[in-house]
Design a protein around this motif. Sequence first.
Motif, PDB file in Angstrom:
ATOM      1  N   PRO A  86       0.813  -1.225   0.000  1.00  0.00           N
ATOM      2  CA  PRO A  86       0.000   0.000   0.000  1.00  0.00           C
ATOM      3  C   PRO A  86       0.844   1.272   0.000  1.00  0.00           C
ATOM      4  CG  PRO A  86      -0.893  -1.575   1.568  1.00  0.00           C
ATOM      5  CD  PRO A  86       0.412  -2.127   1.083  1.00  0.00           C
ATOM      6  N   GLY A  87       1.929   1.275   0.755  1.00  0.00           N
ATOM      7  CA  GLY A  87       2.805   2.447   0.767  1.00  0.00           C
ATOM      8  C   GLY A  87       3.477   2.665  -0.576  1.00  0.00           C
ATOM      9  N   MET A  88       3.837   1.584  -1.255  1.00  0.00           N
ATOM     10  CA  MET A  88       4.457   1.725  -2.569  1.00  0.00           C
ATOM     11  C   MET A  88       3.444   2.249  -3.583  1.00  0.00           C
ATOM     12  SD  MET A  88       6.786  -1.742  -2.593  1.00  0.00           S
ATOM     13  CE  MET A  88       6.723  -1.862  -4.334  1.00  0.00           C
ATOM     14  N   LEU A  89       2.205   1.751  -3.507  1.00  0.00           N
ATOM     15  CA  LEU A  89       1.181   2.208  -4.441  1.00  0.00           C
ATOM     16  C   LEU A  89       0.840   3.682  -4.193  1.00  0.00           C
ATOM     17  CD1 LEU A  89      -1.158  -0.906  -4.515  1.00  0.00           C
ATOM     18  CD2 LEU A  89       0.509  -0.196  -6.226  1.00  0.00           C
ATOM     19  N   ALA A  90       0.841   4.113  -2.929  1.00  0.00           N
ATOM     20  CA  ALA A  90       0.560   5.514  -2.599  1.00  0.00           C
ATOM     21  C   ALA A  90       1.668   6.413  -3.130  1.00  0.00           C
ATOM     22  CB  ALA A  90       0.416   5.680  -1.101  1.00  0.00           C
ATOM     23  N   PHE A  91       2.882   5.897  -3.197  1.00  0.00           N
ATOM     24  CA  PHE A  91       3.998   6.686  -3.706  1.00  0.00           C
ATOM     25  C   PHE A  91       3.796   7.055  -5.173  1.00  0.00           C
ATOM     26  CE2 PHE A  91       8.173   6.765  -5.834  1.00  0.00           C
ATOM     27  CZ  PHE A  91       8.753   7.809  -5.137  1.00  0.00           C
ATOM     28  N   PHE A  92       3.156   6.169  -5.944  1.00  0.00           N
ATOM     29  CA  PHE A  92       2.981   6.418  -7.366  1.00  0.00           C
ATOM     30  C   PHE A  92       1.750   7.241  -7.709  1.00  0.00           C
ATOM     31  CE2 PHE A  92       5.580   2.497  -7.391  1.00  0.00           C
ATOM     32  CZ  PHE A  92       6.672   3.016  -8.071  1.00  0.00           C
ATOM     33  N   HIS A  93       0.935   7.574  -6.698  1.00  0.00           N
ATOM     34  CA  HIS A  93      -0.261   8.383  -6.975  1.00  0.00           C
ATOM     35  C   HIS A  93      -0.018   9.817  -6.723  1.00  0.00           C
ATOM     36  CE1 HIS A  93      -2.428   4.486  -6.753  1.00  0.00           C
ATOM     37  NE2 HIS A  93      -3.023   5.043  -7.796  1.00  0.00           N
TER      38      HIS A  93
END
Length: 93
Positions: A86-93
């Motif tokens: 989830p933290g990695m996906l939030a980084f790309f948004h």
Amino acid sequence: MDPELRHFFPLLFFGNIENLILAAQGVDAHVDPLGLAILSLIAVLCWLLIGTFGTKFAMKYARAINFIGGFAIFVLGVQAILASIPGMLAFFH
């Protein structure tokens, strides 16, 4: 290295990787670094005592110990990866 102890080398190697994973999880969870360090040292001391006094007994179970330890390290690694998605996906948004 003692030939009898070579069987435990992979567990020692991957156990160090496990410590890094657990430390990273502690940092990510905003755990008090001093408390984490103290608990880590206590755990290492316990394992040192178990290893020192339990090695002769454990020799006949070396294969099972390596499998169980390796499986536990694998599960912790997968858990750390899944928790970080989830933290990695939030980084790309």
